[in-house]
Design an enzyme around this catalytic site. Structure first.
Site, PDB file in Angstrom:
ATOM      1  N   CYS A   1       9.433   5.115  19.131  1.00 24.77           N
ATOM      2  CA  CYS A   1       9.834   4.359  20.411  1.00 24.77           C
ATOM      3  C   CYS A   1      10.269   3.057  20.392  1.00 24.77           C
ATOM      4  O   CYS A   1       9.878   1.952  21.001  1.00 24.77           O
ATOM      5  CB  CYS A   1       8.671   4.672  21.311  1.00 24.77           C
TER       6      CYS A   1
ATOM      7  N   TYR B   1       4.720   3.116  -1.875  1.00 22.82           N
ATOM      8  CA  TYR B   1       4.601   2.661  -0.617  1.00 22.82           C
ATOM      9  C   TYR B   1       5.072   3.472   0.585  1.00 22.82           C
ATOM     10  O   TYR B   1       5.679   2.751   1.394  1.00 22.82           O
ATOM     11  CB  TYR B   1       5.126   1.026  -0.636  1.00 22.82           C
TER      12      TYR B   1
HETATM   13  N1  LLP Z   1      -0.992  -5.411  -8.524  1.00 20.31           N
HETATM   14  C1  LLP Z   1      -1.443  -6.126  -7.480  1.00 20.31           C
HETATM   15  C2  LLP Z   1      -2.661  -7.197  -7.415  1.00 20.31           C
HETATM   16  C3  LLP Z   1      -0.625  -5.865  -6.450  1.00 20.31           C
HETATM   17  O1  LLP Z   1      -1.147  -6.740  -5.287  1.00 20.31           O
HETATM   18  C4  LLP Z   1       0.319  -4.904  -6.462  1.00 20.31           C
HETATM   19  C5  LLP Z   1       1.253  -4.796  -5.474  1.00 20.31           C
HETATM   20  C6  LLP Z   1       0.545  -4.361  -7.607  1.00 20.31           C
HETATM   21  C7  LLP Z   1      -0.097  -4.672  -8.761  1.00 20.31           C
HETATM   22  C8  LLP Z   1       1.649  -3.540  -7.974  1.00 20.31           C
HETATM   23  O2  LLP Z   1       2.912  -3.858  -7.310  1.00 20.31           O
HETATM   24  P1  LLP Z   1       4.243  -3.096  -8.138  1.00 20.31           P
HETATM   25  O3  LLP Z   1       4.294  -2.577  -9.486  1.00 20.31           O
HETATM   26  O4  LLP Z   1       4.069  -1.677  -7.295  1.00 20.31           O
HETATM   27  O5  LLP Z   1       5.247  -3.775  -7.645  1.00 20.31           O
HETATM   28  N2  LLP Z   1       4.538  -2.444   0.241  1.00 20.31           N
HETATM   29  C9  LLP Z   1       5.385  -3.333  -0.616  1.00 20.31           C
HETATM   30  C10 LLP Z   1       5.062  -3.544  -1.874  1.00 20.31           C
HETATM   31  C11 LLP Z   1       3.789  -4.282  -1.835  1.00 20.31           C
HETATM   32  C12 LLP Z   1       3.242  -4.755  -2.937  1.00 20.31           C
HETATM   33  C13 LLP Z   1       1.593  -4.933  -2.989  1.00 20.31           C
HETATM   34  N3  LLP Z   1       1.232  -5.301  -4.199  1.00 20.31           N
HETATM   35  C14 LLP Z   1       6.972  -2.513  -0.523  1.00 20.31           C
HETATM   36  O6  LLP Z   1       7.071  -1.287  -0.012  1.00 20.31           O
HETATM   37  O7  LLP Z   1       8.030  -2.978  -1.403  1.00 20.31           O
END
Ligand code: LLP
Length: 422
Positions: free
Chosen positions: A346, A375
């Site tokens: 909504c 995510y």
């Molecule tokens: N290490 C730490 C301390 C983190 O905070 C994160 C992600 C990662 C590793 C892994 O990051 P990646 O490799 O997945 O980029 N919800 C958002 C992304 C948030 C990321 C949070 N931290 C999205 O959907 O794009």
């Protein structure tokens, strides 16, 4: 079944010979689907990206913490990071040993920190106050510290986690205070870590941040590991030919830096990375059913059952996800048109894909939303009291298994306590 518009899943063989419209019928929609072959491949890509021998990939479970998912990641020899007791718990359930888990916390209570200490996992703190808290509750303990290397990166300001505008990490200017606290509480600093942000498609910021992190590491002579964080991106616009991150090139640049630093430091330090998205995004799609098609003030809307309760990324970050179209009946679409694909929540912001030019979409069509594994389910919610979807896994031999049941209405009453006197 008609493949109306399917240039990515066809090319990758995503469904391993299964008919997506039949899966949608059998399991219902919205439905998260994972491909085990692609997941395993992504784990191997990263494990093999450098030749430096003491290199560990910690999978960042916040991207996807499904039990079967974690089990597969572990069977590929990855370790894991965790951001909460819940993630530590799920990782233990999936078979990770405490020493394979790195808890990277941010602003947590004493109780939560104690949970991690009792669980026997490695702990990283990211402020001087949290270092002091750990020292108070567990003097003599081992600790890692997350620093802000001063260089950030990411697809959206909300996910840049280093640099000038971020709550994360200890400012290197506070190193004298850090050293005092380590001494005061007899804490043993076993590692330092960083995470510059989520989703970079070129390696410059990452390599610059590594060299800033090494400058910090030089000030602590007894480290066992240096953890460079995650953020490795995937091409969400691959249908338009967006190139993937060049892991080979980045791996070579990293190798050079890692060997050099280890030699200078005088020991074979362990280097770690913490990728979430790179491992989990591309091995998953969401199937969704189109329930309505209409014009409203000249804009054509396609209404489906994938609202932002199922996939939050588009409303939260204006993120792009490719959309494919399958049709059960053998009726082709003759024309292309520009449509906005929306969910059933909504709020006007409940837009999955804006102004997409696609072959005509009809009621009953099955939409396939690409790159949903990172995510995706972890950020799904019960908003509007909608039920969180089921998840299925396509095994390497094409067999399909249910890995999470769709919620039922009774789940909405779990943990809820009504008033007895009304
Ligand atoms: N290490 C730490 C301390 C983190 O905070 C994160 C992600 C990662 C590793 C892994 O990051 P990646 O490799 O997945 O980029 N919800 C958002 C992304 C948030 C990321 C949070 N931290 C999205 O959907 O794009």
């Amino acid at each position: 079944m008609q493949h109306i518009y399917t240039n990515v899943t066809d090319r990758t063989g995503f469904f391993e010979g299964n008919d997506p419209t039949a899966l949608a019928r059998q399991y219902g929609t919205p439905l998260y689907i994972y491909n085990e072959r692609i997941l395993r491949q992504r784990c191997r890509d990263l494990k093999n990206m450098v030749t430096y021998p003491n290199f560990v990939v910690d999978y960042s479970a916040k991207a996807n913490s499904g039990l079967a998912f974690l089990q597969i990641v572990r069977s590929e020899g990855l370790e894991a990071d965790a951001m909460s007791p819940g993630e530590i718990y799920m990782e233990r359930m999936a078979g990770f040993e405490p020493e394979e888990i790195f808890y990277i916390c941010n602003n947590v209570s004493q109780e939560e920190m104690q949970y991690a200490i009792d669980a026997g996992v490695r702990i990283s703190v990211d402020s001087v106050s949290q270092l002091e808290q750990l020292g108070r509750i567990a003097p003599g303990h081992q600790v890692a510290i997350r620093f802000n290397p001063g260089v950030g990166a990411g697809h959206h300001e909300k996910v840049v986690t280093a640099g000038k505008e971020t709550k994360f990490g200890v400012d290197p200017a506070d190193i004298p205070q850090v050293k005092e606290l380590l001494k005061k509480y007899n804490l043993k600093l076993i590692g330092i870590n960083q995470h510059i942000g989520s989703l970079f498609m070129t390696g410059e910021a990452f390599t610059a941040s590594i060299s800033a992190l090494f400058d910090i590491a030089r000030q602590f002579p007894d480290l066992e590991f240096v953890d460079m964080g995650g953020g490795f991106g995937i091409p969400y616009k691959k249908e338009f030919g967006e190139a993937p991150l060049d892991l080979k090139e980045l791996g070579q640049a990293m190798d050079k830096a890692l060997y050099q630093f280890a030699e200078e430091y005088g020991r074979q330090l362990t280097f770690r990375i913490e990728p979430g998205r790179y491992i989990s995004a591309e091995c998953s799609v969401i199937l969704s059913t189109v329930h309505a098609v209409k014009y409203n003030q000249n804009r054509k809307f396609v209404g489906c059952d994938c609202g932002f309760n199922v996939l939050q990324r588009p409303i939260m970050y204006d993120s792009y996800h490719g959309v494919e179209i399958f049709r059960e009946k053998d009726i082709p679409s003759e024309n292309e048109e520009t449509v906005t694909i929306v969910g059933n929540i909504c709020e006007s912001g409940d837009i999955l894909a804006k102004d997409r030019t696609l072959p005509e979409i009809r009621e009953g069509d099955t939409l396939c939303i690409l790159d949903a594994g990172a995510y995706g389910f972890t950020m799904a919610s019960n908003y509007n009291n909608r039920l969180r979807p089921a998840e299925i896994l396509i095994r390497e031999n094409g067999e399909v298994v249910l890995i999470r049941e769709r919620e039922v209405l009774e789940d909405l009453m779990r943990h809820v306590i009504g008033l007895k006197d009304l």
